[in-house]
Motif scaffolding. Structure first.
Motif, PDB file in Angstrom:
ATOM      1  N   SER A  96      13.890 -59.616   2.112  1.00 12.97           N
ATOM      2  CA  SER A  96      13.338 -60.948   1.784  1.00 12.97           C
ATOM      3  C   SER A  96      12.430 -61.613   2.993  1.00 12.97           C
ATOM      4  O   SER A  96      12.293 -62.696   3.284  1.00 12.97           O
ATOM      5  CB  SER A  96      14.639 -61.971   1.685  1.00 12.97           C
ATOM      6  N   LYS A  97      11.845 -60.598   3.812  1.00 12.90           N
ATOM      7  CA  LYS A  97      10.961 -60.988   4.640  1.00 12.90           C
ATOM      8  C   LYS A  97       9.651 -60.371   4.430  1.00 12.90           C
ATOM      9  O   LYS A  97       9.526 -59.008   4.120  1.00 12.90           O
ATOM     10  CB  LYS A  97      11.279 -60.707   6.178  1.00 12.90           C
ATOM     11  N   PRO A  98       8.277 -61.086   4.461  1.00 10.63           N
ATOM     12  CA  PRO A  98       8.165 -62.482   4.924  1.00 10.63           C
ATOM     13  C   PRO A  98       8.782 -63.591   4.032  1.00 10.63           C
ATOM     14  O   PRO A  98       8.806 -64.798   4.339  1.00 10.63           O
ATOM     15  CB  PRO A  98       6.883 -62.444   5.488  1.00 10.63           C
ATOM     16  N   ARG A  99       9.058 -63.202   2.704  1.00 10.23           N
ATOM     17  CA  ARG A  99       9.534 -64.124   1.844  1.00 10.23           C
ATOM     18  C   ARG A  99      10.684 -63.480   0.881  1.00 10.23           C
ATOM     19  O   ARG A  99      10.950 -62.460   0.841  1.00 10.23           O
ATOM     20  CB  ARG A  99       8.340 -64.330   0.950  1.00 10.23           C
TER      21      ARG A  99
ATOM     22  N   ASN B 136      10.817 -60.085  -1.391  1.00  9.55           N
ATOM     23  CA  ASN B 136       9.551 -59.656  -0.946  1.00  9.55           C
ATOM     24  C   ASN B 136       8.944 -58.575  -1.812  1.00  9.55           C
ATOM     25  O   ASN B 136       7.993 -58.443  -2.225  1.00  9.55           O
ATOM     26  CB  ASN B 136       9.437 -59.310   0.550  1.00  9.55           C
TER      27      ASN B 136
ATOM     28  N   ASN C  75      -1.645 -65.151   3.410  1.00  4.74           N
ATOM     29  CA  ASN C  75      -0.503 -65.671   2.910  1.00  4.74           C
ATOM     30  C   ASN C  75       0.042 -64.660   1.652  1.00  4.74           C
ATOM     31  O   ASN C  75      -0.842 -63.971   1.486  1.00  4.74           O
ATOM     32  CB  ASN C  75      -0.380 -67.127   2.646  1.00  4.74           C
ATOM     33  N   TRP C  76       0.835 -64.831   1.140  1.00  2.63           N
ATOM     34  CA  TRP C  76       1.315 -63.818  -0.018  1.00  2.63           C
ATOM     35  C   TRP C  76       0.533 -63.891  -1.151  1.00  2.63           C
ATOM     36  O   TRP C  76      -0.007 -63.086  -1.719  1.00  2.63           O
ATOM     37  CB  TRP C  76       2.628 -64.072  -0.427  1.00  2.63           C
TER      38      TRP C  76
ATOM     39  N   ASP D 115       8.658 -70.467  -4.040  1.00  4.32           N
ATOM     40  CA  ASP D 115       9.544 -69.888  -3.076  1.00  4.32           C
ATOM     41  C   ASP D 115      10.995 -70.942  -3.012  1.00  4.32           C
ATOM     42  O   ASP D 115      12.189 -70.351  -3.082  1.00  4.32           O
ATOM     43  CB  ASP D 115       9.187 -69.628  -1.820  1.00  4.32           C
ATOM     44  N   GLU D 116      10.848 -72.291  -2.967  1.00  6.97           N
ATOM     45  CA  GLU D 116      11.997 -73.095  -2.588  1.00  6.97           C
ATOM     46  C   GLU D 116      12.741 -72.999  -4.095  1.00  6.97           C
ATOM     47  O   GLU D 116      13.827 -72.831  -3.919  1.00  6.97           O
ATOM     48  CB  GLU D 116      11.353 -74.432  -2.430  1.00  6.97           C
TER      49      GLU D 116
ATOM     50  N   ASP E  40       2.827 -71.888  -3.801  1.00 11.59           N
ATOM     51  CA  ASP E  40       3.791 -70.841  -3.568  1.00 11.59           C
ATOM     52  C   ASP E  40       4.912 -71.567  -2.624  1.00 11.59           C
ATOM     53  O   ASP E  40       5.935 -70.686  -2.742  1.00 11.59           O
ATOM     54  CB  ASP E  40       3.069 -70.034  -2.350  1.00 11.59           C
ATOM     55  N   THR E  41       4.673 -72.469  -2.001  1.00 15.30           N
ATOM     56  CA  THR E  41       5.945 -73.111  -1.189  1.00 15.30           C
ATOM     57  C   THR E  41       6.854 -73.550  -2.320  1.00 15.30           C
ATOM     58  O   THR E  41       8.021 -73.723  -2.152  1.00 15.30           O
ATOM     59  CB  THR E  41       5.481 -74.271  -0.416  1.00 15.30           C
TER      60      THR E  41
END
Length: 554
Positions: free
Chosen positions: A243-246, A249, A10-11, A509-510, A505-506
């Motif tokens: 903006s992929k994967p986050r 990015n 993951n990132w 990002d949110e 991280d969740t």
């Protein structure tokens, strides 16, 4: 052009493993074409070419055995070839080592999942190309669980070329082993500073010239530039980014947020402490800036979902005049798209933004010499350990160094004096393949592997002057002072750390997206920080601090 990267759990696993990254795109993008993986050679020679002599093995080796090898298929070759066996590089590699190799590749974008299935099955190949820095529990856990081999007892006899290189480069030797001193994989090494930086801000130079604007350096100049692009050039998305994967990015290395003294990752502060950027006051200032830019229409309205194809379209159409990307997979990829619509269009590098003109940016993209990409481990139960060691050690020999970086003399390169010059087969491919694609057929210099990368690769890959200028401009940061080395939590800490950072991280990002889009008030930042603490962020920082101390004592 550049090299990021795709092999991440993951990132933040990637951040843990080597702080940045930023991934790499057609040869030098975060997709594995390096800038995605640009590396280089040994310490001694100034041209970065000469790797150590092979002391213990004579190549080709006389063997009737077939080794098995599991690893991703090169992203640059998808749609061109369907398997490793069809790629000239892998065919000739077997000829030169004298050992047959049977390759297996996981499904695209499913590397971690496929690895887990394979490990659970117990049916393992001789060699696995995978970032074991991102393995749950780290390399020591993979060794303890009986998945991969601790190489220490075999290296002196069966990997003398790698051993010689590590003895000549103690800092790299320190980086590629665990806190317990275990060697666990044959590493990919960037052998020169010029190979470590490949990403940064990009702007339409022709628009700046037309509007009489300087290349933006400060946040205020960036604001003025984006307003001019919108109002006078009709840009619908003046600033856009993948903006992929986050989300955002390619801003993870500190572009724009760095002006406020933070990055999206853990970093070492000016006083030597470890900080987590999204929990620091400077991150609120960054969110405020982007919130204002978004409200003013200076940022792509589709920022939450923009992917590589959307970016290509934005750049090609002139909807976007500024972004953050790689020298190869960014400028190199987009310049022809711009030129096809506007012969005078020029994409050029801009420095990492600061608040005060003349200041040196605190952060920027810079990979360390050792990155998790391209490493190859030998499985613990392999019946061909000695042979696999010798095959992998080839990449660190003089001949192997030249082969991995330049391919076959007379085919993919010719010698001009003492300089290996790529042929038109790579740079002006007769089948109209892009250089990144053609290179991936004959060499591994543009997408990592078990060898030391040579700077003479990047000197030729970057064909545009703007690309070459970019490396120098983007390198002018203080990232060396603030970047975390490739630390790892202990086996005991690993599960705890992974759970904390998944939740952290969740939330980051949110809230980043909600605040910038105006769905949450800026003042909610303080409550968000409290929420981060309730998720045990402080404990994650403690784990990082302990890991850093262990790293220093290696």
């Amino acid at each position: 052009m550049v090299v990021v990267n795709p092999k991440r759990k993951n990132w933040f696993s990637a951040v843990l493993a080597l702080l940045i990254l930023s991934t790499i795109l057609m040869a030098c993008s975060s997709n594995g074409g390096n800038e995605a993986t640009n590396a280089e050679s040994t310490k001694a020679p100034d041209n970065g070419a000469a790797a150590p002599e092979e002391n213990g093995s004579t190549y080709p080796i006389k063997s009737d055995k077939t080794l098995t090898y599991w690893g991703e298929f090169p992203g640059n070759l998808v749609g061109i070839k369907s398997a490793h066996e069809e790629v000239p590089f892998y065919q000739e590699w077997q000829n030169r080592t004298g050992v047959k190799v049977k390759f297996t590749a996981p499904p695209a974008n499913q590397t971690k999942e496929a690895l887990n299935v394979m490990l659970a099955s117990g049916e393992l190949p001789d060699m696995i190309e995978y970032s074991f820095l991102g393995f749950p529990g780290g390399p020591e856990k993979a060794i303890k669980d009986g998945y991969i081999l601790r190489l220490n007892d075999y290296m002196e006899k069966y990997a003398p070329n790698l051993v010689k290189y590590l003895k000549a480069n103690p800092e790299i030797d320190k980086a590629i082993k665990t806190d317990n001193g275990s060697y666990y994989a044959f590493p990919f090494i960037r052998g020169d500073e010029s190979l470590m930086t490949f990403q940064g801000p990009i702007v339409r130079q022709d628009w700046l010239d037309e509007l009489g604007l300087p290349v933006p350096e400060t946040i205020d100049e960036w604001t003025a530039t984006l307003r001019a692009f919108k109002e006078k050039k009709g840009a619908a998305a003046p600033f856009a980014v993948n903006s992929k994967p986050r989300v955002f990015n390619d801003l993870g290395n500190g572009a724009f947020a760095g002006a406020f003294g933070v990055t999206r990752n853990f970093f070492i502060s000016n006083d030597g402490d470890i900080k987590f950027g999204p929990a620091e006051p400077g991150f609120k200032e960054f969110l405020s800036l982007f919130r204002n830019w978004y409200a003013e229409g200076l940022i792509d309205k589709n920022l939450a979902t923009a992917d590589g194809k959307a970016m290509d379209a934005n750049i090609a159409s002139g909807a976007t005049g500024a972004t953050v990307g790689n020298a190869g997979g960014g400028i190199g990829k987009w310049q022809p798209l711009v030129t096809s619509n506007n012969p005078d269009g020029i994409l050029a590098p801009a420095p990492y933004p600061v608040l005060k003109k003349g200041d040196t940016p605190m952060f920027g993209q810079k990979d360390p010499a050792y990155t998790p990409y391209g490493m190859v481990a030998i499985t613990a139960n392999s019946k061909n350990i000695e042979l696999a060691m010798k095959v992998l050690d080839y990449g660190y020999s003089d001949e192997g160094h030249m082969y991995f970086n330049f391919g076959q003399e007379g085919v993919s390169y010719t010698m001009e004096g003492d300089y290996p010059k790529y042929t038109d087969l790579l740079l002006k491919n007769p089948d109209k393949l892009a250089p990144a694609q053609a290179m991936s057929l004959y060499i591994r210099a543009n997408y990592s592997g078990p060898f030391v990368q040579d700077k003479r690769y990047i000197e030729q890959y970057l064909q545009l002057q703007t690309q070459r200028d970019a490396i120098g401009i983007w390198s002018k940061t203080d990232m060396d002072k603030h970047q975390m080395p490739p630390v790892t939590p202990t086996v005991e800490e690993s599960s705890e750390y992974a759970k904390i950072m998944t939740d952290v991280d969740t939330l980051v990002d949110e809230m980043t997206l909600k605040i910038i889009l105006g769905l949450e008030p800026l003042d909610s930042f303080e409550k968000y920080v409290e929420k981060l603490k309730s998720l045990k962020l402080d404990r994650a920082i403690e784990i990082q601090k302990a890991a850093l101390e262990r790293y220093k004592n290696r």
